[in-house]
Design a protein around this motif. Structure first.
Motif, PDB file in Angstrom:
ATOM      1  N   GLY A  15       0.630  -1.296  -0.066  1.00  0.00           N
ATOM      2  CA  GLY A  15       0.109   0.003   0.133  1.00  0.00           C
ATOM      3  C   GLY A  15       0.883   1.246  -0.038  1.00  0.00           C
ATOM      4  O   GLY A  15       0.517   2.381  -0.617  1.00  0.00           O
ATOM      5  N   TRP A  16       1.836   1.284   0.676  1.00  0.00           N
ATOM      6  CA  TRP A  16       2.979   2.441   0.930  1.00  0.00           C
ATOM      7  C   TRP A  16       3.518   2.615  -0.754  1.00  0.00           C
ATOM      8  O   TRP A  16       3.879   4.022  -0.894  1.00  0.00           O
ATOM      9  CB  TRP A  16       3.680   2.054   2.143  1.00  0.00           C
ATOM     10  CG  TRP A  16       4.686   3.375   2.284  1.00  0.00           C
ATOM     11  CD1 TRP A  16       5.898   3.366   1.907  1.00  0.00           C
ATOM     12  CD2 TRP A  16       4.481   4.897   2.637  1.00  0.00           C
ATOM     13  NE1 TRP A  16       6.539   4.607   2.197  1.00  0.00           N
ATOM     14  CE2 TRP A  16       5.736   5.568   2.329  1.00  0.00           C
ATOM     15  CE3 TRP A  16       3.240   5.572   2.868  1.00  0.00           C
ATOM     16  CZ2 TRP A  16       5.760   6.570   2.668  1.00  0.00           C
ATOM     17  CZ3 TRP A  16       3.544   6.824   2.991  1.00  0.00           C
ATOM     18  CH2 TRP A  16       4.728   7.417   2.851  1.00  0.00           C
ATOM     19  N   ARG A  17       4.066   1.641  -1.016  1.00  0.00           N
ATOM     20  CA  ARG A  17       4.446   1.711  -2.312  1.00  0.00           C
ATOM     21  C   ARG A  17       3.678   2.179  -3.482  1.00  0.00           C
ATOM     22  O   ARG A  17       3.978   3.047  -4.250  1.00  0.00           O
ATOM     23  CB  ARG A  17       5.078   0.453  -2.758  1.00  0.00           C
ATOM     24  CG  ARG A  17       6.686  -0.108  -2.013  1.00  0.00           C
ATOM     25  CD  ARG A  17       7.246  -1.336  -2.589  1.00  0.00           C
ATOM     26  NE  ARG A  17       8.548  -1.578  -2.122  1.00  0.00           N
ATOM     27  CZ  ARG A  17       9.315  -2.642  -2.557  1.00  0.00           C
ATOM     28  NH1 ARG A  17       8.914  -3.262  -3.535  1.00  0.00           N
ATOM     29  NH2 ARG A  17      10.485  -2.860  -1.823  1.00  0.00           N
ATOM     30  N   LEU A  18       2.611   1.691  -3.452  1.00  0.00           N
ATOM     31  CA  LEU A  18       1.458   2.027  -4.488  1.00  0.00           C
ATOM     32  C   LEU A  18       1.252   3.555  -4.371  1.00  0.00           C
ATOM     33  O   LEU A  18       1.043   4.237  -5.378  1.00  0.00           O
ATOM     34  CB  LEU A  18       0.126   1.089  -4.356  1.00  0.00           C
ATOM     35  CG  LEU A  18       0.475  -0.208  -4.722  1.00  0.00           C
ATOM     36  CD1 LEU A  18      -0.939  -0.926  -4.292  1.00  0.00           C
ATOM     37  CD2 LEU A  18       0.530  -0.281  -6.274  1.00  0.00           C
ATOM     38  N   TYR A  19       1.364   3.991  -2.978  1.00  0.00           N
ATOM     39  CA  TYR A  19       0.970   5.405  -2.796  1.00  0.00           C
ATOM     40  C   TYR A  19       2.016   6.327  -3.433  1.00  0.00           C
ATOM     41  O   TYR A  19       1.783   7.406  -3.967  1.00  0.00           O
ATOM     42  CB  TYR A  19       0.904   5.744  -1.467  1.00  0.00           C
ATOM     43  CG  TYR A  19       0.584   7.277  -1.102  1.00  0.00           C
ATOM     44  CD1 TYR A  19      -0.495   7.914  -1.145  1.00  0.00           C
ATOM     45  CD2 TYR A  19       1.480   7.957  -0.506  1.00  0.00           C
ATOM     46  CE1 TYR A  19      -0.804   9.371  -1.021  1.00  0.00           C
ATOM     47  CE2 TYR A  19       1.549   9.294  -0.078  1.00  0.00           C
ATOM     48  CZ  TYR A  19       0.387   9.994  -0.292  1.00  0.00           C
ATOM     49  OH  TYR A  19       0.078  11.048  -0.073  1.00  0.00           O
ATOM     50  N   ARG A  20       3.244   5.675  -3.441  1.00  0.00           N
ATOM     51  CA  ARG A  20       4.482   6.681  -3.937  1.00  0.00           C
ATOM     52  C   ARG A  20       4.920   6.420  -5.214  1.00  0.00           C
ATOM     53  O   ARG A  20       5.697   7.170  -5.756  1.00  0.00           O
ATOM     54  CB  ARG A  20       5.658   6.473  -2.730  1.00  0.00           C
ATOM     55  CG  ARG A  20       5.488   6.607  -1.442  1.00  0.00           C
ATOM     56  CD  ARG A  20       6.820   6.215  -0.549  1.00  0.00           C
ATOM     57  NE  ARG A  20       7.954   7.128  -1.139  1.00  0.00           N
ATOM     58  CZ  ARG A  20       9.181   6.734  -0.800  1.00  0.00           C
ATOM     59  NH1 ARG A  20       9.395   5.874   0.426  1.00  0.00           N
ATOM     60  NH2 ARG A  20      10.071   7.679  -1.179  1.00  0.00           N
TER      61      ARG A  20
END
Length: 446
Positions: free
Chosen positions: A176-181
């Motif tokens: 989720g964090w990678r997708l956000y960035r």
């Protein structure tokens, strides 16, 4: 998790990154709770209902395999029998069933941990220290499962489930964090690449939405190690996934290539033939920079086959994104560096195939039911295992062959519902009856 994300694609996932974070938190909390519950001596986990769930799932998988609905019936049959056996042991009143389950789980974790430790230490691929630490952790977990303290094996199954949920939740949080960035048109296939050629600016592969003409086919060519060796010795697993050795001691590793007419042929080969003697081959296994060498790209399949031989296997795909493959190949071929275990023919074919199939599940337009059929298919499970072991060691033609075949099977997964299974059984029964009547009629006429 990674294979599922690749099939869904960033275009869909970026819109739902918050759901991955929320799901990760729930799974992480549930995993920690279930694991703690398994160790405190008072088990609240519904173990017997879970066992009956495994019995049901295993029975359905066996029936699907026997009715020939599955794309690879032997694979589905083996998985179904394993799940069925595990479920029967869980629901069994036999007092040794906990010990047998712990023995199976523990030995599997020990073997897989040793494999990860050995492959990381020998190959030394980028990130090998982290993989080595993961292998050590898995080995210690296997030791923990095998020793009786503190529940005398009663908490083996819920403990393993809790660990799996916690690790999956952690992965979902990171995803989720990678997708956000990630940039808007980032490619997960390139993000997960292990090759050292990748730069941050190369993550973006903007997808050009063009209507592909019907009949376009992407073909994965594989020359297996045994198919290219002369009079090889019989070593089944080694021959399939690593290399074949003939009676003279000459090693054959095979080859892999990807063809997308009319202008794309991905085939990476060393500029100078590698000495495949056992001494030199062992030295070349390390994926470090001192083993980098000049490489070359074959012009076409016809020329390569005429120079060498026809490929052993051909796996064809009709649902793919060819524009992303072309963009990836333009960037990849700017550097011809070849490395036997880190940047070889198989690794580039596997990466190009993932980029070609990235997002096809989300763009299929078949709805949630189709996604669930894929998630519960044996082929998806097998493809994920192949990918995991290839990333833990090195991509080889044998891994590419199994990976491509299982991904090809996901284009039309077998029916998931009981209704579909019964319909297939009825169709097969009617087909056998028609054949039987024809045989009786032919005998009567004779």
């Amino acid at each position: 998790m990674r294979l599922l994300l690749l099939l869904l694609g960033t275009e869909t996932l970026r819109r739902h990154w918050a759901w991955f974070v929320a799901l990760g938190l729930v799974w992480l909390a549930a995993g920690i709770f279930i694991f703690a519950d398994a160790l405190d001596g008072r088990l609240y986990f519904p173990l017997r209902p879970f066992g009956w769930l495994l019995v049901t799932e295993g029975s359905l998988s066996v029936l699907l395999a026997l009715t020939r609905i599955a794309v690879h019936p032997p694979l589905r049959l083996a998985r179904g029998l394993l799940v069925l056996l595990a479920g029967l042991l869980i629901v069994s009143p036999w007092h040794l069933h906990d010990f047998i389950l712990a023995l199976v789980f523990g030995l599997f974790l020990l073997a897989d941990g040793v494999f990860r430790i050995a492959s990381a230490w020998v190959v030394r691929f980028p990130g090998w220290r982290l993989a080595l630490a993961g292998g050590v952790a898995e080995f210690l977990l296997g030791v923990f499962v095998l020793e009786p303290y503190p529940t005398w094996y009663a908490g083996t199954v819920p403990g393993c489930i809790g660990i799996a949920l916690a690790l999956t939740g952690r992965s979902a949080l990171l995803v989720g964090w990678r997708l956000y960035r990630l940039p808007p048109h980032a490619s997960l296939g390139m993000l997960y690449a292990r090759g050292h050629f990748l730069q941050r600016s190369q993550l973006e592969l903007e997808r050009q939405r063009v209507d592909r003409p019907s009949g376009d086919v992407l073909t994965v060519h594989v020359w297996t190690a045994t198919g290219t060796a002369s009079d090889p010795l019989c070593r089944p697993l080694v021959d399939r996934y690593i290399a074949a050795v003939d009676k003279k001691g000459v090693i054959s590793t095979g080859h892999a290539a990807l063809e997308l007419p009319p202008d794309i042929y991905i085939s990476h080969y060393p500029a100078v033939e590698i000495d495949h003697s056992p001494t030199d081959f062992t030295r070349m296994l390390r994926a470090t920079s001192e083993n980098d060498m000049p490489g070359r790209f074959q012009p076409s399949y016809r020329e390569e086959a005429a120079e060498w031989c026809e490929s052993t296997a051909k796996i064809r795909f009709r649902r793919f994104d060819g524009e992303r493959v072309r963009r990836f190949w333009e960037m990849y071929r700017q550097d011809a560096t070849y490395n036997l275990t880190n940047r070889n023919c198989s690794s580039v074919v596997a990466q190009a195939l993932e980029i070609a199939l990235e997002g096809t599940l989300a763009r299929s337009g078949r709805g949630l039911g189709h996604v669930l059929r894929i998630l519960f298919s044996t082929e998806f499970w097998a493809a994920a295992i192949v990918r995991k072991h290839a990333e833990s060691m090195a991509w080889t033609p044998g891994f590419v062959l199994d990976y491509a075949r299982n991904l090809r099977a996901l284009e039309n997964p077998p029916p998931l519902s009981l209704r579909g299974m019964l319909a297939a059984m009825r169709t097969n029964w009617r087909h056998r009856q028609v054949l039987k009547r024809r045989q009786q009629r032919d005998r009567a006429l004779a």
